[in-house]
Design a protein around this motif. Sequence first.
Motif, short mmCIF file in Angstrom:
data_model
loop_
_atom_site.label_atom_id
_atom_site.label_comp_id
_atom_site.label_asym_id
_atom_site.label_seq_id
_atom_site.Cartn_x
_atom_site.Cartn_y
_atom_site.Cartn_z
N GLU A 23 0.83 -1.20 0.00
CA GLU A 23 0.00 0.00 0.00
C GLU A 23 0.87 1.26 0.00
OE1 GLU A 23 -4.02 -0.23 1.15
OE2 GLU A 23 -3.24 -1.26 -0.60
N ALA A 24 1.94 1.20 0.80
CA ALA A 24 2.83 2.36 0.85
C ALA A 24 3.44 2.62 -0.52
CB ALA A 24 3.94 2.12 1.88
N VAL A 25 3.77 1.56 -1.22
CA VAL A 25 4.39 1.71 -2.54
C VAL A 25 3.38 2.29 -3.53
CG1 VAL A 25 5.57 0.51 -4.40
CG2 VAL A 25 6.00 -0.15 -2.05
N ARG A 26 2.12 1.84 -3.42
CA ARG A 26 1.07 2.42 -4.26
C ARG A 26 0.91 3.91 -3.97
NH1 ARG A 26 -2.10 -2.17 -3.19
NH2 ARG A 26 -1.72 -3.52 -4.96
N SER A 27 0.98 4.24 -2.69
CA SER A 27 0.69 5.62 -2.30
C SER A 27 1.73 6.60 -2.84
CB SER A 27 0.59 5.75 -0.77
OG SER A 27 1.88 5.77 -0.20
#
Lengths: 289, 331
Positions: free
Chosen positions: B192-196
Amino acid sequence: MHAPNSTYAAEAKKALVALDPRPGVDKPDPIIVAEGIKRTFGGLTAVDVTKMQVQRHSITALIGPNGAGKTTLFNLLTGFDRAQSGSWTFNGNEISKTPPHKIARQGMVRTFQLTKSLYRLTVMDNMRLAATAQRGESIFLSPLRFVWGSQEKEITERAESLLERFKLIDKKDDFAAALSGGQRKLLEMARALMVNPEIVMLDEPMAGVNPALKQSLLGHIRSLRDDGMTVLFVEHDMDMVRDISDWVVVMAQGQIVAEGEPHEVMKDQAVIDAYLGAHHDMTLETEDR
Amino acid sequence: MDFLFIIQQSLSSAIGVNTIIFALAAIGLNMHFGYTGLLNFGQAGFLAVGAYTTAVLVVSFDFSLWAALGMSVLASVLFALLLGVPTLRLRADYLAIVTIAAAEIVRQIARSATFNDTLGGSDGITGKFGKAYFDLNPFTEGLETPILRFSPNDLWVVITGWLLVAAVLGFMWLIVNSPWGRVLKAIREDEEAVRSIGKNVYLYKMQSLILGGVIGSFGGAVYALSRQSVQPDNYSTFLTFFAYTVLILGGAARVFSPVIGSIIFWFLLVFVEQVLRQAVEQNYIPDWLINANQVSQVRFMLVGLGLMLLMVFRPQGIFGDKKELALDARA
């Protein structure tokens, strides 16, 4: 620390002070325009926002009691969740069906309530990762260091200056897992800035941060606006909301029940009801259903 | 006891064909599991695809060996897409379930009576499909030294195999130390952090699955060529779990660890077997405890026990960093 009365701050204040403080009011220069957002989980309506606009270059707070739908609204706006209906634009571009990574690339970057540091990456790698349009991120170019080496150097320099600003430069070679909770909040904010965002969406930036660090976080958030960014944040800490926000949006039971300047909105009967629960069923019934 | 023979057998195994096959399988898994955090429990399927495509195209469809090897890469890319498209958007568990099932499906298809004519059923395919490769073998005599012993063909497979492993490792080293590799490691930590921050996580996971799968299929091609035969039951789940053992033994997310893990694994397996065998033959171990027929099973018990002790006392593997492993506790 930046002075709070920069030109952007003054302009945002001036633009907002003239507004009629009612839920969903039109802003003179909105960066986000949302209409009819609805998200239900089974029988529960988590978010039901008829209208919401966020003024460019402002610091806008999104407050409300637990379960009001603030984080869900955040997730919807940033593409991390899908709404049943509704549409919203960012800088005039429709993004209600856009996947989260594309929204981030357009310049809308969020942080998370529970910080998501990438633990087994160093602080520096956390930062470098977030730079956009990296040539070395293509699988075909990745083995060719001479193609991406110079860009990597520029990225590293930019990361270093941001880490310096957030006072994390001494930690740059440590694993992110070795940072304290507050430092992780700082890292997440600094990492978001590596994307060069136009709007930064902070989900409870003050949660779990000690009072000393709170002050410096406040300063950092102000400096985002002073650098020309828009800030939308979810927060429970009312002192912070009063202290730094130009505009406050209040949610309760998935809906926006009030909007206004921080000092005014706290006096609003709908807000007091939402928080204190006084006649809270009746108020919502009569107002919104 | 003939210690020299034990050493010769163990060392020949340690740098032998099996070590190469499992090193390649584990390098692919390292890409999936070590760097990207993808739980691929179907690596055997990728090896099977690599082995069968090579053998079948030559034997049943008259392809040249080199064209067949090229097609086996293509086939493993397709297999990765087949696995990845439906599962990579979902949580990690789904990939684990789908891959373990898909690898078994591949094996069951290979051994089914329906395709007996082309895939050879449960007997597999035996034939001289590696002829073009062994024609290039410059060695007319094998290697015969006190500590190493290879037949001419094995010597050729071992030398070309290690060159392949070296090339794959060099490529791995370059890409995991690039911004591309950094995105993979970040996905392993928190998608999720990478998507964000604007990365297309799905695309990277797919690339990782394909690349690791292709490397695994190289292992399958070596498997098929070295034995000049393919047998479906060689590609059952045990192969995947051996590859995981090799990877974790060496230490995940280190470029060279699968190779070291594979060397140690195959050294130990043969060493323990030979020691037991001689001990049983010469009655150092009484027959009621272990007889000659039980040796090859008992060696797995002993090696397994050793691996368990390793996990208890050195959970990061041989090369891993214990501090780094401790960080996984999500403090």
